[in-house]
Write an enzyme that holds these catalytic residues in place. Structure first.
Site, PDB file in Angstrom:
ATOM      1  CB  CYS A  12      -0.900   0.006   1.230  1.00 38.12           C
ATOM      2  SG  CYS A  12       0.023   0.091   2.789  1.00 38.12           S
ATOM      3  CG  HIS A  74       3.747  -0.750  12.731  1.00 33.01           C
ATOM      4  ND1 HIS A  74       5.072  -1.058  12.510  1.00 33.01           N
ATOM      5  CD2 HIS A  74       3.027  -1.647  12.025  1.00 33.01           C
ATOM      6  CE1 HIS A  74       5.136  -2.116  11.706  1.00 33.01           C
ATOM      7  NE2 HIS A  74       3.915  -2.480  11.396  1.00 33.01           N
ATOM      8  CB  CYS A  96       0.897   4.669   7.705  1.00 36.32           C
ATOM      9  SG  CYS A  96      -0.455   4.848   6.511  1.00 36.32           S
ATOM     10  CD  GLU A 126      -2.575   1.140  13.366  1.00 37.52           C
ATOM     11  OE1 GLU A 126      -3.631   1.797  13.310  1.00 37.52           O
ATOM     12  OE2 GLU A 126      -2.281   0.242  12.549  1.00 37.52           O
ATOM     13  CB  THR A 168      -5.143   1.793  10.066  1.00 40.16           C
ATOM     14  OG1 THR A 168      -3.855   1.179  10.218  1.00 40.16           O
ATOM     15  CG2 THR A 168      -5.132   3.189  10.666  1.00 40.16           C
ATOM     16  CB  CYS A 198      -5.984   2.435   5.866  1.00 40.03           C
ATOM     17  SG  CYS A 198      -5.235   0.951   5.166  1.00 40.03           S
ATOM     18  CB  SER A 227      -2.491  -6.459  12.054  1.00 36.86           C
ATOM     19  OG  SER A 227      -3.871  -6.352  12.316  1.00 36.86           O
ATOM     20  CG  ASN A 228      -2.207  -5.986   6.163  1.00 35.45           C
ATOM     21  OD1 ASN A 228      -2.227  -6.536   5.060  1.00 35.45           O
ATOM     22  ND2 ASN A 228      -1.088  -5.503   6.675  1.00 35.45           N
ATOM     23  CB  SER A 270       3.785  -5.280   5.102  1.00 34.75           C
ATOM     24  OG  SER A 270       3.150  -6.365   5.741  1.00 34.75           O
TER      25      SER A 270
END
Length: 315
Positions: A12, A74, A96, A126, A168, A198, A227-228, A270
């Protein structure tokens, strides 16, 4: 076996910026460049930067004087910023900008003496950075909740002077349920017009839903501490599609694909595309054909670099 690729997937804008900050700092100032925490949660990226001269530490007391320090994507707490400033460290901030937006919201609630609830995962950097934006000296507090049970157990001082923010990189579906629980319990709670998840997290979750609907197995390229990436795997599994989180082709097990006709591949925000290509190559070596790119949302967001790193050194 046919391969289908989620769109969008992988890096991203915030991750691109964070990695480029470390790369530019190494080019302009030379190694070593110290980075507080992994700049992004991906083993391949971190090892590549380490080999180029980045030194990853968890706390600033591991950093010598008179060196350059980069804060990870983060984000960090105000206490960490104050520690760096107190030591006179040269800092480049790779937080970010979408995380920074949440930090600004928390700081505003703190200044107003408004208590704040953060929806997020305990222990994630984060979350630690966002919690650390709240100054309790104004008489308020910040609370962390992970699910509806936490909301039910929450005790606040003034339910009519309350607001929420979110990490996020959460699951959109899970977060919506927690927000609904907050609004039911605290009808006057304030918050963003939409949650703080996000654009990239939302887009990748929408894409993996499409992928899981069309495939027999889903592979999520990403590291275990991302996490994502974990949310993408969980989302595919909730749609009753077997899903596996892998760092790269080396983690693949051929038995996962017994009887599978369609294999879906996505990547966390990432994870670099080179790892996806490695997975495709391995699957093709096992007899898979094609690599169809699914339709998806186009992403053209970019974030600016720190001024000192915008021009490459000519030395």
């Amino acid at each position: 076996m046919q391969i289908k690729l989620a769109n969008p997937r992988g890096f991203c804008a915030g991750v691109d910026r964070a990695i480029e900050i470390v790369n530019r700092a190494l080019e302009v100032f030379g190694p070593p460049i110290y980075v507080r925490h992994e700049v992004v949660h991906n083993k391949f990226v971190v090892e590549d930067l380490r080999n180029r001269g980045a030194v990853f530490v968890e706390e600033l007391d591991q950093v010598p004087d008179d060196v350059i320090v980069i804060f990870s994507a983060h984000g960090v707490s105000q206490a960490v910023r104050q520690e760096a400033a107190g030591r006179g460290l040269k800092v480049f901030d790779a937080t970010c900008p979408l995380v920074t937006k949440v930090h600004i919201e928390v700081a505003k609630y703190s200044r107003d003496g408004r208590e704040c609830i953060l929806i997020g995962h305990a222990g994630h950097p984060e979350v630690e950075g966002t919690m650390g934006q709240y100054d309790a000296s104004n008489g308020g507090s910040i609370y962390l909740v992970e699910d509806e049970k936490d909301v039910a157990a929450l005790q606040v001082r003034n339910p009519d002077h309350l607001a929420f923010v979110t990490q996020t990189t959460l699951s959109m579906d899970d977060t919506s349920r927690v927000i609904d629980a907050l609004r039911e319990r605290f009808p006057n709670i304030g918050g963003p017009r939409k949650d703080d998840i996000c654009y990239a997290t939302q887009n990748r979750q929408d894409a993996v839903k499409q992928l899981a609907d069309e495939c027999d197995v889903v592979l999520v390229v990403g590291s275990p501490n991302s996490s994502n990436s974990n949310r993408l795997r969980e989302l595919a599994e909730r749609m009753s599609t077997p899903a596996y989180l892998i760092d790269g082709a080396e983690d693949l097990q051929r038995s996962w694909f017994d009887g599978a006709q369609r294999i879906g591949i996505t990547a966390g925000a990432s994870a670099p595309e080179v790892l996806v290509r490695g997975v495709i190559d391995q699957l093709k070596a096992w007899g898979a054909t094609g690599a169809e790119e699914l339709d998806g949302r186009e992403e053209n967001i970019t974030f600016s670099m720190p001024k000192e790193l915008r021009v490459r050194s000519l030395i």
